[in-house]
Design an enzyme around this catalytic site. Structure first.
Site, PDB file in Angstrom:
ATOM      1  N   SER A  99       0.830  -1.192   0.000  1.00 54.46           N
ATOM      2  CA  SER A  99       0.000   0.000   0.000  1.00 54.46           C
ATOM      3  C   SER A  99       0.879   1.263   0.000  1.00 54.46           C
ATOM      4  O   SER A  99       1.677   1.451  -0.910  1.00 54.46           O
ATOM      5  CB  SER A  99      -0.970  -0.036   1.183  1.00 54.46           C
ATOM      6  OG  SER A  99      -1.982   0.926   1.059  1.00 54.46           O
ATOM      7  N   ASP A 132     -10.361  -3.492  -5.080  1.00 52.83           N
ATOM      8  CA  ASP A 132      -9.544  -2.459  -4.443  1.00 52.83           C
ATOM      9  C   ASP A 132      -9.566  -1.229  -5.343  1.00 52.83           C
ATOM     10  O   ASP A 132      -9.321  -1.340  -6.550  1.00 52.83           O
ATOM     11  CB  ASP A 132      -8.105  -2.978  -4.292  1.00 52.83           C
ATOM     12  CG  ASP A 132      -7.157  -1.995  -3.626  1.00 52.83           C
ATOM     13  OD1 ASP A 132      -7.565  -0.854  -3.317  1.00 52.83           O
ATOM     14  OD2 ASP A 132      -5.986  -2.363  -3.411  1.00 52.83           O
ATOM     15  N   HIS A 178      -7.871  -5.067  -0.830  1.00 56.04           N
ATOM     16  CA  HIS A 178      -6.705  -4.377  -0.305  1.00 56.04           C
ATOM     17  C   HIS A 178      -6.413  -4.899   1.109  1.00 56.04           C
ATOM     18  O   HIS A 178      -7.324  -5.049   1.915  1.00 56.04           O
ATOM     19  CB  HIS A 178      -6.992  -2.874  -0.245  1.00 56.04           C
ATOM     20  CG  HIS A 178      -5.792  -2.031   0.029  1.00 56.04           C
ATOM     21  ND1 HIS A 178      -5.009  -1.524  -0.982  1.00 56.04           N
ATOM     22  CD2 HIS A 178      -5.247  -1.610   1.183  1.00 56.04           C
ATOM     23  CE1 HIS A 178      -4.029  -0.817  -0.454  1.00 56.04           C
ATOM     24  NE2 HIS A 178      -4.154  -0.855   0.860  1.00 56.04           N
TER      25      HIS A 178
END
Length: 320
Positions: free
Chosen positions: A156, A259, A289
């Site tokens: 991320s 996501d 995610h």
């Protein structure tokens, strides 16, 4: 036909944090991720030979870091950056991920706790990531000890830092063997609020809400990281906007189908390939995610994460 959402993960989503930007504060986001990690305390973490808390050099002073070793002797070394929207996340929230990375690659993993916004805004986290990578390489004898087998990795926002650190390494003549970018943030232009920019990436509409990470929360994260919206065009926050990606380390890029970041991650993988960078891309079908942290519950998540780490290991073992 697209693989449907993994049913195990569908049951987990209602229990995941960071879903209401209207009430979220930086401290509540940090507390929520810490609480999520603490809730798994009854499940023993993957056993590993040694875990040591150290310091590495950041851009403005020492940073806390944690070193994971699975063996003695020369090995590859991975500098790892945790996710959490730049704002949250720390060494504790990503302890299990760092352990699995070390176990499955055989590398010495150095997990770095960079400075976070809003206390330190952009480019603080990037500068810390690059400074920490340079410091680990300068002290490589303390870690894996093999200069030909150094990689960067992150998930991320940590994937964003790994990607941008890799570009900075190239520009400084530092050779990396590999980069593992897990559902990375790659294009923040528009701060996830501009309709025109969002339209370039359909996943921002398709997965805007309902699958843990929402587009609104990404807007919140970007707003905390950047002091000014125009900073988003800087490659140090939006690596997809870099003038050239040629000469970067071979990459493994993973996204999750459900996501909002999926399409910008895929776009980065395609841009790397177009620049001649050996790249493997995984769509993360059926996943959301954060799935690298859900392998204990979801077999789909575990297998997908293991496949990516195995490919990363192969790149590290090959060296530069």
């Amino acid at each position: 036909m697209t693989t449907p959402l993994d049913p195990v993960i569908a049951e987990i989503i209602p229990h995941l944090p960071l879903r209401d930007p209207a009430t979220m504060t930086p401290q509540s986001a940090r507390d929520a991720l810490r609480a999520l990690a603490a809730a798994r305390a009854a499940v023993p973490p993957p056993p590993i030979r040694s875990v040591e808390d150290i310091e590495v050099k950041g851009a403005a002073g020492p940073l806390a870091a944690r070193v994971y070793r699975v063996a003695t002797g020369k090995s590859s070394t991975v500098v790892f950056f945790h996710g959490g929207g730049w704002v949250a996340g720390d060494l504790e929230t990503h302890d299990r991920q760092a352990r699995r990375l070390a176990i499955e690659t055989g590398a010495v993993v150095v997990s770095v706790d960079y400075r976070r916004p809003p206390e330190t805004r952009f480019p603080g986290a990037f500068e810390d990531a690059f400074a920490a990578t340079r410091d680990v390489i300068a002290r490589l004898g303390e870690f894996g000890g093999d200069a030909a087998r150094v990689g960067v990795a992150g998930d991320s926002a940590g994937g964003n830092l790994a990607a941008t650190a890799a570009i900075a390494c190239r520009d400084e003549g530092i050779k990396l063997a590999a980069q593992l970018l897990v559902y990375p943030v790659t294009d923040v232009v528009g701060n996830y609020a501009d309709a025109g920019e969002n339209a370039r990436f359909p996943s921002r509409a398709e997965n805007a809400e309902g699958y843990f990470l929402s587009r609104a929360v990404m807007q919140w994260f970007a707003g905390h990281y950047l002091a000014e919206a125009k900073q988003a065009a800087d490659w140090r926050v939006s690596p997809l906007r870099a003038k050239s990606l040629a000469g970067l380390a071979p990459a493994i890029v993973c996204t999750a189908w459900f996501d909002p970041l999926r399409d910008e991650g895929e776009a980065y993988a395609k841009a790397l390939e177009a620049a001649g960078v050996p790249t493997r891309y995984h769509q993360g079908l059926g996943l959301i995610h954060g799935y690298f942290g859900l392998g204990d519950a979801s077999e789909t998540a575990r297998l997908e994460a293991e496949r990516a780490r195995a490919e990363f290991k192969a790149l590290l073992d090959r060296g530069v």
